[in-house]
Design a protein around this motif. Structure first.
Motif, PDB file in Angstrom:
ATOM      1  N   ARG A  71       1.626  -5.882  -3.122  1.00  0.00           N
ATOM      2  CA  ARG A  71       2.847  -5.394  -3.472  1.00  0.00           C
ATOM      3  C   ARG A  71       2.898  -3.889  -2.845  1.00  0.00           C
ATOM      4  NH1 ARG A  71       2.580  -1.873  -8.566  1.00  0.00           N
ATOM      5  NH2 ARG A  71       4.636  -2.402  -8.905  1.00  0.00           N
ATOM      6  N   GLY A  72       2.077  -3.572  -1.954  1.00  0.00           N
ATOM      7  CA  GLY A  72       2.240  -2.210  -1.228  1.00  0.00           C
ATOM      8  C   GLY A  72       1.592  -1.013  -1.835  1.00  0.00           C
ATOM      9  N   ASP A  73       0.863  -1.142  -3.095  1.00  0.00           N
ATOM     10  CA  ASP A  73       0.439   0.193  -3.702  1.00  0.00           C
ATOM     11  C   ASP A  73      -0.886   0.416  -3.018  1.00  0.00           C
ATOM     12  OD1 ASP A  73      -0.102   2.170  -5.450  1.00  0.00           O
ATOM     13  OD2 ASP A  73       0.685   1.311  -7.188  1.00  0.00           O
ATOM     14  N   THR A  74      -1.166   0.998  -2.130  1.00  0.00           N
ATOM     15  CA  THR A  74      -2.527   1.192  -1.460  1.00  0.00           C
ATOM     16  C   THR A  74      -3.291   1.829  -2.221  1.00  0.00           C
ATOM     17  OG1 THR A  74      -1.743   2.673   0.081  1.00  0.00           O
ATOM     18  CG2 THR A  74      -1.836   0.221   0.779  1.00  0.00           C
ATOM     19  N   ASP A  75      -2.836   2.979  -2.934  1.00  0.00           N
ATOM     20  CA  ASP A  75      -3.429   3.844  -3.761  1.00  0.00           C
ATOM     21  C   ASP A  75      -4.255   3.274  -4.892  1.00  0.00           C
ATOM     22  OD1 ASP A  75      -3.152   6.129  -1.738  1.00  0.00           O
ATOM     23  OD2 ASP A  75      -1.585   6.711  -3.145  1.00  0.00           O
ATOM     24  N   SER A  76      -3.413   2.535  -5.643  1.00  0.00           N
ATOM     25  CA  SER A  76      -4.230   1.943  -6.896  1.00  0.00           C
ATOM     26  C   SER A  76      -4.826   0.730  -6.195  1.00  0.00           C
ATOM     27  CB  SER A  76      -2.684   1.333  -7.514  1.00  0.00           C
ATOM     28  OG  SER A  76      -3.234   0.547  -8.788  1.00  0.00           O
TER      29      SER A  76
END
Length: 222
Positions: A52-57
């Motif tokens: 979903r594009g949330d690389t930090d999480s």
């Protein structure tokens, strides 16, 4: 359209359910199995967040996966090579190459390269590729690609990365991707070509990643 936020919530709930059950584990065997389930759930959450594009999480959840897999190792049955593989994949997918190198050395110290199991030698091959020991990785990959109990296309892709053969790699990784696109069962019920993602990351370190498009890959890798 895949609901990746929903998948992430489900995996996080599985992880927290495992946290709640861990203190009640009856013995070391039950504890290591619960830790492995938690590692799988954390890795699944990381993959869903990556999709979903949330690389930090994603990085946070991949780090949790590594911790749980490593914690489970000491009490695991001999030859539980899926755990070091899970650790290395999580490090690579999270972009933590320093951590990957540390875990790669640890994996080799456990004797993965001399394992009778192709899964053990797969762990060793991934470790060697992470460390840049392409000569040893090629020897291991050549054994895997002809082994009856290991997917030949994955072995081919590993061998082509080790040989830095971009043409051969493209053909092999496209075959690996096709095998994911034509299956119905996925780890943690996540429709993702995670092996392809790891292969692409290793190939990219050698400037030979393929141009691939698939709903089973995150946007930056399509």
């Amino acid at each position: 359209m895949t609901d990746w936020a929903g998948h992430a919530r489900r995996e996080q709930e599985r992880y927290r359910d495992g946290e709640g059950r861990l203190p009640d584990a009856a013995d070391h065997g039950a504890r290591q199995r619960q830790l492995t389930r938690m590692g799988n759930a954390a890795a699944g959450a990381g993959i869903a967040q990556l999709m979903r594009g949330d690389t930090d999480s994603a990085r946070e959840w991949f780090a949790r996966a590594v911790e749980r897999y490593r914690e489970s190792w000491d009490d695991a049955p001999q030859g539980s090579w899926g755990r070091p593989i899970g650790m290395l994949k999580a490090r690579v997918l999270g972009g933590d190459w320093e951590g990957a190198a540390t875990d790669a050395r640890w994996t080799l110290e456990q004797g993965a390269a001399s394992s009778d199991s192709p899964i053990g030698r797969y762990a060793a091959c991934l470790a060697c590729l992470v460390l840049g020991d392409d000569e040893e990785a090629r020897v291991l990959a050549d054994g895997l690609r002809t082994h009856d109990e290991f997917p030949s296309s994955v072995g081919d892709a590993l061998a082509m990365i080790a040989a830095e053969d971009p043409v051969g790699y493209i053909e092999a990784v496209e075959e690996v991707l096709e095998s994911f696109e034509t299956r119905s069962d996925y780890l943690e019920d996540l429709p993702v070509a995670d092996t392809v993602m790891v292969l692409q990351a290793l190939a990219a370190r050698r400037n030979m990643a393929a141009e691939l498009r698939s709903p089973l890959l995150p946007e930056p890798l399509r």
